[in-house]
Structures are given as C-alpha cells and as structure tokens.
Write a protein that holds these residues in place. Sequence first.
Motif, PDB file in Angstrom:
ATOM      1  N   TRP A  44       5.950  50.004  90.464  1.00  0.00           N
ATOM      2  CA  TRP A  44       6.982  51.008  90.201  1.00  0.00           C
ATOM      3  C   TRP A  44       8.246  50.348  89.655  1.00  0.00           C
ATOM      4  N   GLY A  45       8.615  49.209  90.212  1.00  0.00           N
ATOM      5  CA  GLY A  45       9.760  48.480  89.686  1.00  0.00           C
ATOM      6  C   GLY A  45       9.542  48.072  88.239  1.00  0.00           C
ATOM      7  N   ASN A  46       8.343  47.598  87.921  1.00  0.00           N
ATOM      8  CA  ASN A  46       8.018  47.226  86.543  1.00  0.00           C
ATOM      9  C   ASN A  46       8.046  48.442  85.621  1.00  0.00           C
ATOM     10  N   VAL A  47       7.496  49.568  86.118  1.00  0.00           N
ATOM     11  CA  VAL A  47       7.502  50.810  85.333  1.00  0.00           C
ATOM     12  C   VAL A  47       8.929  51.196  84.965  1.00  0.00           C
ATOM     13  N   GLN A  48       9.825  51.134  85.929  1.00  0.00           N
ATOM     14  CA  GLN A  48      11.202  51.541  85.684  1.00  0.00           C
ATOM     15  C   GLN A  48      11.878  50.654  84.641  1.00  0.00           C
ATOM     16  N   HIS A 115      -5.467  52.020  83.042  1.00  0.00           N
ATOM     17  CA  HIS A 115      -4.670  50.875  83.500  1.00  0.00           C
ATOM     18  C   HIS A 115      -5.531  49.656  83.806  1.00  0.00           C
ATOM     19  N   SER A 116      -6.799  49.879  84.098  1.00  0.00           N
ATOM     20  CA  SER A 116      -7.663  48.820  84.599  1.00  0.00           C
ATOM     21  C   SER A 116      -8.156  47.884  83.502  1.00  0.00           C
ATOM     22  N   PHE A 117      -8.101  46.593  83.766  1.00  0.00           N
ATOM     23  CA  PHE A 117      -8.656  45.585  82.853  1.00  0.00           C
ATOM     24  C   PHE A 117     -10.174  45.737  82.769  1.00  0.00           C
ATOM     25  N   SER A 118     -10.797  45.996  83.913  1.00  0.00           N
ATOM     26  CA  SER A 118     -12.266  46.070  83.967  1.00  0.00           C
ATOM     27  C   SER A 118     -12.821  47.289  83.249  1.00  0.00           C
ATOM     28  N   ALA A 119     -12.070  48.395  83.249  1.00  0.00           N
ATOM     29  CA  ALA A 119     -12.570  49.627  82.635  1.00  0.00           C
ATOM     30  C   ALA A 119     -12.601  49.552  81.112  1.00  0.00           C
ATOM     31  N   ARG A 120     -11.709  48.761  80.533  1.00  0.00           N
ATOM     32  CA  ARG A 120     -11.638  48.571  79.070  1.00  0.00           C
ATOM     33  C   ARG A 120     -11.485  49.907  78.334  1.00  0.00           C
ATOM     34  N   ARG A 129       0.290  53.259  78.369  1.00  0.00           N
ATOM     35  CA  ARG A 129       0.621  51.892  77.966  1.00  0.00           C
ATOM     36  C   ARG A 129       1.617  51.261  78.934  1.00  0.00           C
ATOM     37  N   ILE A 130       2.582  52.056  79.379  1.00  0.00           N
ATOM     38  CA  ILE A 130       3.569  51.541  80.321  1.00  0.00           C
ATOM     39  C   ILE A 130       2.925  51.188  81.650  1.00  0.00           C
ATOM     40  N   LEU A 131       2.089  52.076  82.194  1.00  0.00           N
ATOM     41  CA  LEU A 131       1.445  51.780  83.484  1.00  0.00           C
ATOM     42  C   LEU A 131       0.552  50.554  83.372  1.00  0.00           C
ATOM     43  N   GLN A 132      -0.198  50.454  82.281  1.00  0.00           N
ATOM     44  CA  GLN A 132      -1.068  49.296  82.114  1.00  0.00           C
ATOM     45  C   GLN A 132      -0.242  48.011  82.105  1.00  0.00           C
ATOM     46  N   ASP A 133       0.849  47.997  81.344  1.00  0.00           N
ATOM     47  CA  ASP A 133       1.698  46.806  81.296  1.00  0.00           C
ATOM     48  C   ASP A 133       2.322  46.515  82.657  1.00  0.00           C
ATOM     49  N   ALA A 134       2.805  47.565  83.330  1.00  0.00           N
ATOM     50  CA  ALA A 134       3.464  47.381  84.626  1.00  0.00           C
ATOM     51  C   ALA A 134       2.504  46.818  85.667  1.00  0.00           C
ATOM     52  N   ASP A 135       1.269  47.302  85.663  1.00  0.00           N
ATOM     53  CA  ASP A 135       0.271  46.822  86.614  1.00  0.00           C
ATOM     54  C   ASP A 135      -0.139  45.391  86.289  1.00  0.00           C
ATOM     55  N   ARG A 136      -0.291  45.077  85.008  1.00  0.00           N
ATOM     56  CA  ARG A 136      -0.718  43.731  84.626  1.00  0.00           C
ATOM     57  C   ARG A 136       0.385  42.699  84.834  1.00  0.00           C
ATOM     58  N   VAL A 196       6.719  46.684  73.733  1.00  0.00           N
ATOM     59  CA  VAL A 196       7.575  45.558  73.351  1.00  0.00           C
ATOM     60  C   VAL A 196       8.189  44.910  74.585  1.00  0.00           C
ATOM     61  N   THR A 197       8.687  45.741  75.503  1.00  0.00           N
ATOM     62  CA  THR A 197       9.296  45.224  76.721  1.00  0.00           C
ATOM     63  C   THR A 197       8.267  44.499  77.579  1.00  0.00           C
ATOM     64  N   GLY A 198       7.081  45.071  77.667  1.00  0.00           N
ATOM     65  CA  GLY A 198       6.017  44.434  78.434  1.00  0.00           C
ATOM     66  C   GLY A 198       5.652  43.071  77.875  1.00  0.00           C
ATOM     67  N   VAL A 199       5.580  42.955  76.572  1.00  0.00           N
ATOM     68  CA  VAL A 199       5.266  41.674  75.926  1.00  0.00           C
ATOM     69  C   VAL A 199       6.305  40.623  76.299  1.00  0.00           C
ATOM     70  N   GLN A 200       7.573  41.007  76.254  1.00  0.00           N
ATOM     71  CA  GLN A 200       8.654  40.070  76.575  1.00  0.00           C
ATOM     72  C   GLN A 200       8.579  39.601  78.024  1.00  0.00           C
ATOM     73  N   LEU A 201       8.347  40.530  78.942  1.00  0.00           N
ATOM     74  CA  LEU A 201       8.249  40.176  80.352  1.00  0.00           C
ATOM     75  C   LEU A 201       6.997  39.352  80.629  1.00  0.00           C
ATOM     76  N   ALA A 202       5.911  39.688  79.949  1.00  0.00           N
ATOM     77  CA  ALA A 202       4.642  38.978  80.163  1.00  0.00           C
ATOM     78  C   ALA A 202       4.750  37.521  79.728  1.00  0.00           C
ATOM     79  N   ARG A 203       5.458  37.265  78.650  1.00  0.00           N
ATOM     80  CA  ARG A 203       5.585  35.894  78.161  1.00  0.00           C
ATOM     81  C   ARG A 203       6.244  35.004  79.209  1.00  0.00           C
ATOM     82  N   ILE A 204       7.265  35.521  79.887  1.00  0.00           N
ATOM     83  CA  ILE A 204       7.957  34.762  80.931  1.00  0.00           C
ATOM     84  C   ILE A 204       7.011  34.441  82.081  1.00  0.00           C
ATOM     85  N   ARG A 205       6.249  35.443  82.508  1.00  0.00           N
ATOM     86  CA  ARG A 205       5.336  35.234  83.642  1.00  0.00           C
ATOM     87  C   ARG A 205       4.152  34.362  83.254  1.00  0.00           C
TER      88      ARG A 205
END
Length: 231
Positions: A44-48, A115-120, A129-136, A196-205
């Motif tokens: 939820w924090g990531n979603v926001q 949202h699931s990686f396994s479900a593809r 897209r936001i939920l998938q990024d937030a969960d990942r 775009v925001t998810g990509v930026q946050l993902a790169r850091i992690r």
Amino acid sequence: MQSSVINSIRDAFSPYGSLAASLLPKLGNDSDGSHDLAHILRVWGNVQVIQAEEGGNLDVLIAACLLHDCVSVEKNSPLRSQASCLAATRAHSLLLDEHWEPHQIEAVGHAIEAHSFSARIEPRSLEARILQDADRLDAIGAIGVARCFYVSGRLGQAFYDLSDPDAKGRPYDDSRYALDHFHTKLLRLASGFKTVTGVQLARIRHDKMLRFVEEFRKEAGIVSHRGFAAI
C-alpha cells in the motif's frame, strides 16, 4: 480481530480505514510472513508513492492491494500459477458483499490477477500496472532479500549448492537453493516494471540486491561466478 488491531488498521490505511477494517478480518490468519498484513501495508505504501506520480483510481487500488493475496498458495504448490486468479475470484465475492459496482469489481479483479509473476498476465489498466509494480517492489531490495530467505527456510531449502554454487554444471534450481532464486527471478524483476516511477524505484532496490549477492559470495568464499549486470 481485536478492536485495538482494527483501530490500527483504520489508521494505517487512512482514508480507506473502514474498508480495510471490513475486509481484512475476512482473510483469515495467514501464517506466511511473506504475505501477511505487514506485506499488505508495504505494498500500500508503494502504491501510494507510484499513484502520486502516475495517477490511477485509488478506490480500485486500495481494494486490489488489500485483497491481492486473499487466497494463499505456497510457493512450491502446483497451484502457484493460479493463485492470483483464485484471489481475484474471491475478491469478487467479498466486494459484492460490500455492495461495490460491477465495473469497479472487474477493475479490482484484473489488477489482482495480473499482479502475479507466476500468472504471466499482462496488466491492461493503469491500476493493474501500479499494483504489479508495487507488489514487485516488495520482492526486491532489502525486504526482497529477507523474504527470499524466509520462504527458503519455510520450504527447507539450503542457502546455496556447496559443490556448485554458480550452477556451472547444472541448471539453476531455486526449489533447492535460495541463492539460485536471485538468478532465476529476483535479479530479473527490475527489468519488467510497467510505470516510470516503478522503474526508478526498482533500479535502486535492484542495486541493493546486487550488493547483497556480492557480499554474500565473499563471506561464503565463493570466488568465480557468472555475474549479473546492473540494469
């Protein structure tokens, strides 16, 4: 669920505290610490954070966030790839009980199933897209490392293959070795983020995980390796 816990939930999910307090007690007591209330709060924090930059319907996002893991399937279960679709089906029933409109329920269901990686399943909406990024995001970085070894311990896996830690003479096997999971999945996730925001946050992690893997290898005395480039 105790009243003090419900009040804490209301505060944590404000301004959607009433919805959270209504839905979360119906999900049961999940013993999986990688998909517990703390995980939902982090997502939820990531979603926001992402929604503040990208937009998206917060009503759909909060419901999808609360219910995205409402059906629990263990990582090594043959039903794992169906977990998100099973969760979407249960979410449909729960939101009907909350008198949600059909189009909103459909939007929530798609976000959950995608949202699931396994479900593809490719996310078709911004909210999906936001939920998938937030969960990942919760699957990578420092939390991702912790969750990886937590799940590995639950499943009785070894940290790494002592005789061939780099899988030079074997396929990677994350059903047996936690370190292999970084190469089969975790270090590949950052390249698939959808916002775009998810990509930026993902790169850091992602970079945090790379540093962890290198330090882990040094302490374990693993010298040569295939390597894994930064994104």
